[in-house]
Design a protein around this motif. Structure first.
Motif, PDB file in Angstrom:
ATOM      1  N   MET A 112     -93.144 -44.935  47.070  1.00  0.00           N
ATOM      2  CA  MET A 112     -93.225 -45.929  48.138  1.00  0.00           C
ATOM      3  C   MET A 112     -91.828 -46.217  48.708  1.00  0.00           C
ATOM      4  O   MET A 112     -91.641 -46.283  49.927  1.00  0.00           O
ATOM      5  CB  MET A 112     -93.852 -47.226  47.610  1.00  0.00           C
ATOM      6  CG  MET A 112     -94.037 -48.296  48.658  1.00  0.00           C
ATOM      7  SD  MET A 112     -94.766 -49.800  47.961  1.00  0.00           S
ATOM      8  CE  MET A 112     -93.450 -50.350  46.881  1.00  0.00           C
ATOM      9  N   ILE A 113     -90.833 -46.356  47.827  1.00  0.00           N
ATOM     10  CA  ILE A 113     -89.458 -46.598  48.280  1.00  0.00           C
ATOM     11  C   ILE A 113     -88.963 -45.417  49.105  1.00  0.00           C
ATOM     12  O   ILE A 113     -88.359 -45.578  50.170  1.00  0.00           O
ATOM     13  CB  ILE A 113     -88.526 -46.848  47.075  1.00  0.00           C
ATOM     14  CG1 ILE A 113     -88.873 -48.190  46.418  1.00  0.00           C
ATOM     15  CG2 ILE A 113     -87.058 -46.806  47.490  1.00  0.00           C
ATOM     16  CD1 ILE A 113     -88.207 -48.398  45.068  1.00  0.00           C
ATOM     17  N   ARG A 114     -89.242 -44.211  48.633  1.00  0.00           N
ATOM     18  CA  ARG A 114     -88.801 -43.006  49.342  1.00  0.00           C
ATOM     19  C   ARG A 114     -89.438 -42.935  50.728  1.00  0.00           C
ATOM     20  O   ARG A 114     -88.759 -42.703  51.727  1.00  0.00           O
ATOM     21  CB  ARG A 114     -89.174 -41.763  48.539  1.00  0.00           C
ATOM     22  CG  ARG A 114     -88.700 -40.456  49.166  1.00  0.00           C
ATOM     23  CD  ARG A 114     -89.199 -39.251  48.389  1.00  0.00           C
ATOM     24  NE  ARG A 114     -90.642 -39.117  48.436  1.00  0.00           N
ATOM     25  CZ  ARG A 114     -91.325 -38.585  49.448  1.00  0.00           C
ATOM     26  NH1 ARG A 114     -90.689 -38.124  50.500  1.00  0.00           N
ATOM     27  NH2 ARG A 114     -92.638 -38.494  49.406  1.00  0.00           N
ATOM     28  N   ARG A 115     -90.730 -43.182  50.809  1.00  0.00           N
ATOM     29  CA  ARG A 115     -91.423 -43.128  52.100  1.00  0.00           C
ATOM     30  C   ARG A 115     -90.887 -44.176  53.064  1.00  0.00           C
ATOM     31  O   ARG A 115     -90.705 -43.909  54.244  1.00  0.00           O
ATOM     32  CB  ARG A 115     -92.927 -43.316  51.912  1.00  0.00           C
ATOM     33  CG  ARG A 115     -93.613 -42.124  51.296  1.00  0.00           C
ATOM     34  CD  ARG A 115     -95.075 -42.471  50.986  1.00  0.00           C
ATOM     35  NE  ARG A 115     -95.689 -41.465  50.189  1.00  0.00           N
ATOM     36  CZ  ARG A 115     -96.543 -40.568  50.654  1.00  0.00           C
ATOM     37  NH1 ARG A 115     -96.865 -40.579  51.929  1.00  0.00           N
ATOM     38  NH2 ARG A 115     -97.064 -39.676  49.854  1.00  0.00           N
ATOM     39  N   ARG A 116     -90.652 -45.384  52.550  1.00  0.00           N
ATOM     40  CA  ARG A 116     -90.132 -46.461  53.397  1.00  0.00           C
ATOM     41  C   ARG A 116     -88.740 -46.112  53.909  1.00  0.00           C
ATOM     42  O   ARG A 116     -88.426 -46.311  55.077  1.00  0.00           O
ATOM     43  CB  ARG A 116     -90.111 -47.786  52.644  1.00  0.00           C
ATOM     44  CG  ARG A 116     -89.719 -48.945  53.549  1.00  0.00           C
ATOM     45  CD  ARG A 116     -89.923 -50.272  52.894  1.00  0.00           C
ATOM     46  NE  ARG A 116     -91.346 -50.501  52.669  1.00  0.00           N
ATOM     47  CZ  ARG A 116     -91.841 -51.330  51.764  1.00  0.00           C
ATOM     48  NH1 ARG A 116     -91.029 -52.023  50.992  1.00  0.00           N
ATOM     49  NH2 ARG A 116     -93.131 -51.498  51.620  1.00  0.00           N
ATOM     50  N   ALA A 117     -87.891 -45.578  53.038  1.00  0.00           N
ATOM     51  CA  ALA A 117     -86.532 -45.209  53.433  1.00  0.00           C
ATOM     52  C   ALA A 117     -86.560 -44.097  54.478  1.00  0.00           C
ATOM     53  O   ALA A 117     -85.747 -44.095  55.411  1.00  0.00           O
ATOM     54  CB  ALA A 117     -85.729 -44.792  52.219  1.00  0.00           C
ATOM     55  N   LEU A 118     -87.483 -43.156  54.333  1.00  0.00           N
ATOM     56  CA  LEU A 118     -87.569 -42.062  55.293  1.00  0.00           C
ATOM     57  C   LEU A 118     -88.083 -42.534  56.653  1.00  0.00           C
ATOM     58  O   LEU A 118     -87.686 -42.008  57.695  1.00  0.00           O
ATOM     59  CB  LEU A 118     -88.460 -40.948  54.751  1.00  0.00           C
ATOM     60  CG  LEU A 118     -87.902 -40.181  53.549  1.00  0.00           C
ATOM     61  CD1 LEU A 118     -88.928 -39.190  53.018  1.00  0.00           C
ATOM     62  CD2 LEU A 118     -86.608 -39.469  53.909  1.00  0.00           C
ATOM     63  N   SER A 123     -82.720 -48.491  56.273  1.00  0.00           N
ATOM     64  CA  SER A 123     -82.833 -48.938  54.879  1.00  0.00           C
ATOM     65  C   SER A 123     -82.462 -47.842  53.878  1.00  0.00           C
ATOM     66  O   SER A 123     -82.410 -48.101  52.674  1.00  0.00           O
ATOM     67  CB  SER A 123     -84.243 -49.455  54.596  1.00  0.00           C
ATOM     68  OG  SER A 123     -85.168 -48.380  54.641  1.00  0.00           O
ATOM     69  N   THR A 124     -82.214 -46.636  54.359  1.00  0.00           N
ATOM     70  CA  THR A 124     -81.949 -45.506  53.462  1.00  0.00           C
ATOM     71  C   THR A 124     -80.729 -45.744  52.582  1.00  0.00           C
ATOM     72  O   THR A 124     -80.774 -45.529  51.367  1.00  0.00           O
ATOM     73  CB  THR A 124     -81.770 -44.199  54.267  1.00  0.00           C
ATOM     74  OG1 THR A 124     -82.960 -43.967  55.014  1.00  0.00           O
ATOM     75  CG2 THR A 124     -81.518 -43.022  53.349  1.00  0.00           C
ATOM     76  N   GLY A 125     -79.630 -46.202  53.176  1.00  0.00           N
ATOM     77  CA  GLY A 125     -78.406 -46.438  52.408  1.00  0.00           C
ATOM     78  C   GLY A 125     -78.607 -47.483  51.325  1.00  0.00           C
ATOM     79  O   GLY A 125     -78.162 -47.318  50.183  1.00  0.00           O
TER      80      GLY A 125
END
Length: 142
Positions: A112-118, A123-125
């Motif tokens: 979920m974190i990976r998808r949101r960052a992508l 928010s990626t950094g």
């Protein structure tokens, strides 16, 4: 129990985790080797050997942890075709509850974190820094 009881025996344990995945072909070869070079014990044979306090030379027991579906979908066919007994240990506290192991929950959270960052480059950094504190910064690169 005395250590010497297990001198001539082995337990072959299969667990289903991302770092330990055995293809059906590899598993089939492993079972063929076990059958050829070992005396594969049933649960009853194992129990009887424990009670006697002695195992025959080259005895082994095949076990599976956690009752994953691939134990049935993949392993069962191979075990049955080679007539190899095995034990499956089921996590009875989870049956019928919809609950999952903590490792699965963690995997869902990381995904979920990976998808949101992508989907939100701003928010990626921040996500990479937070995950990096736990040595998980590479999750965003999956």
């Amino acid at each position: 129990m005395r250590e010497s009881v297990f001198e001539n025996s082995s337990v072959v344990l299969y667990v289903d985790t991302p770092s330990i995945i055995v293809s059906p072909e590899t598993f089939e070869r492993q079972m063929a080797l076990l059958k050829r070079y070992f005396r594969v014990l049933s649960a009853d044979d194992f129990q009887a050997s424990l009670e006697r306090g002695q195992f025959e030379s080259r005895s082994c027991l095949v076990t599976f942890d956690d009752g994953w579906i691939d134990t049935y979908d993949r392993a069962w066919r191979i075990l049955r075709s080679q007539q190899i007994p095995a034990l499956v240990f089921l996590p009875s506290a989870y049956i019928g509850t919809g609950e999952v192991f903590w490792q699965e929950r963690l995997g869902h959270v990381l995904d979920m974190i990976r998808r949101r960052a992508l989907s939100d480059p701003a928010s990626t950094g921040e996500a990479r820094a937070a995950l990096g504190e736990f040595g998980l910064g590479g999750v965003l690169d999956l």
